[in-house]
Design an enzyme around this catalytic site. Structure first.
Site: not given
Length: 328
Positions: A61, A197-198, A220, A306
């Site tokens: 992504h 995607e997020e 990923d 993240h």
């Protein structure tokens, strides 16, 4: 490994719906190595390497986590909401950039110097300070709906890379390197740089619906589980490519598991099995599209996932590249 490409990818600010900025860069990097490149209405970029075998789709992504401005206070502070999975306590004091131009730093409505309770910190009581003193001054620089991104420098040494947006520009880098290195394949290959995607693995649904692959792999990051307090994953930084056995959205297809293990073991590629207790990948989205896709996720183990300073191992990235080439 040409980390200059990875550095360039990580420099781009592209939260969900802004992926075209990444697509433009990647298109120029891969156009001479594939037969055709297209973009769908949802922002997925699909690179097709034609073949006579079964359709095999690989995804990474292009979006990253960030924030959206939703309010401007009378004192010029900006209220925001999360775009993707922000971790609140890691945001305090973090520098951000809005619309690629306006710099600010994140504060919280808690007097921390006086012993305020950090446990009460959340996105709903945080703000971005852009150094102005009034709503009128702030409105000259930003508007409701503007996007913001972490502002942090790309760092590397012989072993690791540290940067924002390695989730999932590291995966995009892997696909680019596979496309460039792969000479031939028994499959009809689709390399998909997915959008949003997020915000819910949305691009993977639309892309896989149109491609209808028989096989699919999402590339990923996965959070490391090798530091104190990290309990979401069983994976360790530096132990090789991750083969995801399970997360809340996916249990690996047995044929795909055997394929990946054989490819790694036949070519002496370091790998590790991993289980992620929270979260998911594009594979959880595309596995059940149409009549189903034999699905797996291959992981780049990441510390500080993240956050503005994610860490990955160069050797792990190379292992993922080598593993994918070995099976294609």
């Amino acid at each position: 490994m040409d980390t200059a490409i990875l550095k360039k990818l990580c420099s781009i600010n592209a939260v969900p719906t802004q992926e075209d900025k990444v697509n433009t860069i990647i298109r120029d990097m891969i156009k001479d190595y594939v037969d055709e490149i297209s973009e769908d209405r949802f922002g997925n970029m699909i690179a097709h390497r034609k073949g006579s075998g079964p359709r095999f789709m690989l995804t990474a992504h292009t979006d990253q986590i960030g924030l959206m401005i939703h309010g401007i206070e009378e004192n010029g502070c900006l209220r925001f909401t999360a775009v993707g999975g922000l971790i609140p306590f890691t945001l305090i004091g973090q520098r951000v950039v809005i619309n690629d131009t306006v710099m600010g730093t994140i504060g919280v409505d808690i007097d921390l110097e006086a012993g305020g309770d950090l446990g009460k910190a959340g996105v709903n009581n945080m703000y971005v300070d852009i150094g102005v003193n009034s709503k009128e001054a702030a409105e000259k620089k930003v508007s409701i709906g503007d996007f913001g991104n972490f502002c942090s420098e790309f760092y590397e040494n012989d072993e690791i890379v540290m940067s924002r947006a390695l989730d999932d520009r590291a995966g995009c880098f892997v696909l680019i390197e596979v496309i460039k290195a792969l000479k031939e394949s028994k499959y009809d290959l689709y390399f998909v740089f997915t959008s949003q995607e997020e915000s819910g693995t949305r691009g993977a649904y639309t892309a896989s619906y149109s491609i209808e692959p028989e096989y699919g792999i999402a590339v990923d990051i996965t959070p490391s589980g090798d530091l104190p307090g990290t309990k979401n994953s069983t994976a360790s930084l530096g132990n090789g490519a991750g083969i995801k056995l399970m997360d809340p959205s996916l249990i690996i297809n047995p044929e795909m598991k055997s394929m990946l293990v054989k490819g790694a073991e036949d070519n002496n590629i370091p790998y590790q099995f991993e289980v992620m207790k929270r979260g998911g990948t594009d594979a959880g989205a595309f596995q059940s599209v149409q009549t189903g896709v034999k699905s797996a996720a291959v992981s780049i183990v990441t510390r500080n996932a993240h956050t503005a300073n994610e860490i990955v191992s160069k050797n792990d990235i190379q292992a993922v590249i080598d593993m994918l080439i070995s099976i294609l």
